[in-house]
Design an enzyme around this catalytic site. Sequence first.
Site, PDB file in Angstrom:
ATOM      1  CG  HIS A 176      -0.857  -4.758   5.053  1.00 39.10           C
ATOM      2  ND1 HIS A 176      -0.572  -2.730   5.366  1.00 39.10           N
ATOM      3  CD2 HIS A 176      -1.547  -5.277   4.677  1.00 39.10           C
ATOM      4  CE1 HIS A 176      -2.032  -3.087   5.549  1.00 39.10           C
ATOM      5  NE2 HIS A 176      -2.723  -4.573   4.731  1.00 39.10           N
TER       6      HIS A 176
ATOM      7  CG  HIS B 201      -0.098  -0.126   2.216  1.00 43.91           C
ATOM      8  ND1 HIS B 201       0.136   1.034   2.972  1.00 43.91           N
ATOM      9  CD2 HIS B 201       0.249  -1.313   3.049  1.00 43.91           C
ATOM     10  CE1 HIS B 201       1.165   0.448   3.873  1.00 43.91           C
ATOM     11  NE2 HIS B 201       1.058  -0.314   4.892  1.00 43.91           N
TER      12      HIS B 201
ATOM     13  CD  GLU C 225       2.956  -5.072   7.596  1.00 45.59           C
ATOM     14  OE1 GLU C 225       3.419  -6.629   7.480  1.00 45.59           O
ATOM     15  OE2 GLU C 225       3.967  -4.603   7.451  1.00 45.59           O
TER      16      GLU C 225
ATOM     17  NE  ARG D  49      -0.590  -0.016   7.467  1.00 41.29           N
ATOM     18  CZ  ARG D  49      -1.561  -0.485   8.568  1.00 41.29           C
ATOM     19  NH1 ARG D  49      -2.169   0.075   9.286  1.00 41.29           N
ATOM     20  NH2 ARG D  49      -0.410  -1.713   8.576  1.00 41.29           N
TER      21      ARG D  49
END
Length: 258
Positions: free
Chosen positions: A188, A11, A89, A62
């Site tokens: 991520h 991202h 993540e 995000r």
Amino acid sequence: MSKYKVFVMRHGEGAWTKENRFCSWVDQRLSEDGVKEALACGHLLREAGYHLDVVFTSLLSRSIHTAWLLLEAMGQEWVPVVKSWRLNERHYGALIGLNRAEMALNHGEEQVKQWRRSYDLTPPPIDKSHPYFLEIYNDRRYSTCDVSKEDLPKSESLKDVLERLQPYWDGTIVPEIKQGKSVLISGHGNSCRALLKHLQGISDADIVNVTLPTGTPILIELDENLRPTKPMQLLGDQEAIQAAIRKVEDQGKVKQTA
């Protein structure tokens, strides 16, 4: 011979990335630069003539926001966006919220590098005394997972990330690819590293040195058996990409003062 093309990208820069803190499962938004990166990625793919059929993201804003901005820049806002915690993540446990450079000063750069980049080292787990514990585990989004909140991770190694990601890759993403759909994964740093390790056959030792810049699409070409037909390609201005990689690597170093 290549039969399938898959795009994987970390991202755009997040607010805590800019502050050099371990963000992990804390739901931070994109920074202003992160918004620009996501839009630039979409423009790059559009100008290269690529079309997408489905985008996969984590449950973190995000990752989702990056996908939305990218599709907007491509003029493909109608493309489905599918979300799963399995693309989240890596869970950094008790390290969440800490500043990487300060940790390098206190624990040494090599230790921080191992916490950030090693394959099978797990940080200390988060517990209820941690300032972000309730913010993460009381979040309603985790009621949508295919496991109970009690079974969600409290800390992970990269190996753990791959183990929770691979069933989703095999059971959900691969069938879309095999239907001939153009797939992009907006993930991520570590969920993308784990997937690239699996697809590219990167060794446990070599994955330590794989660093992904934010907002940079990676093209992976696969044969009919989903084996890579060529090295992965980071798309965009190569000098800018190398500078972005160095910036990420420097996050785990002691901050130099004048």
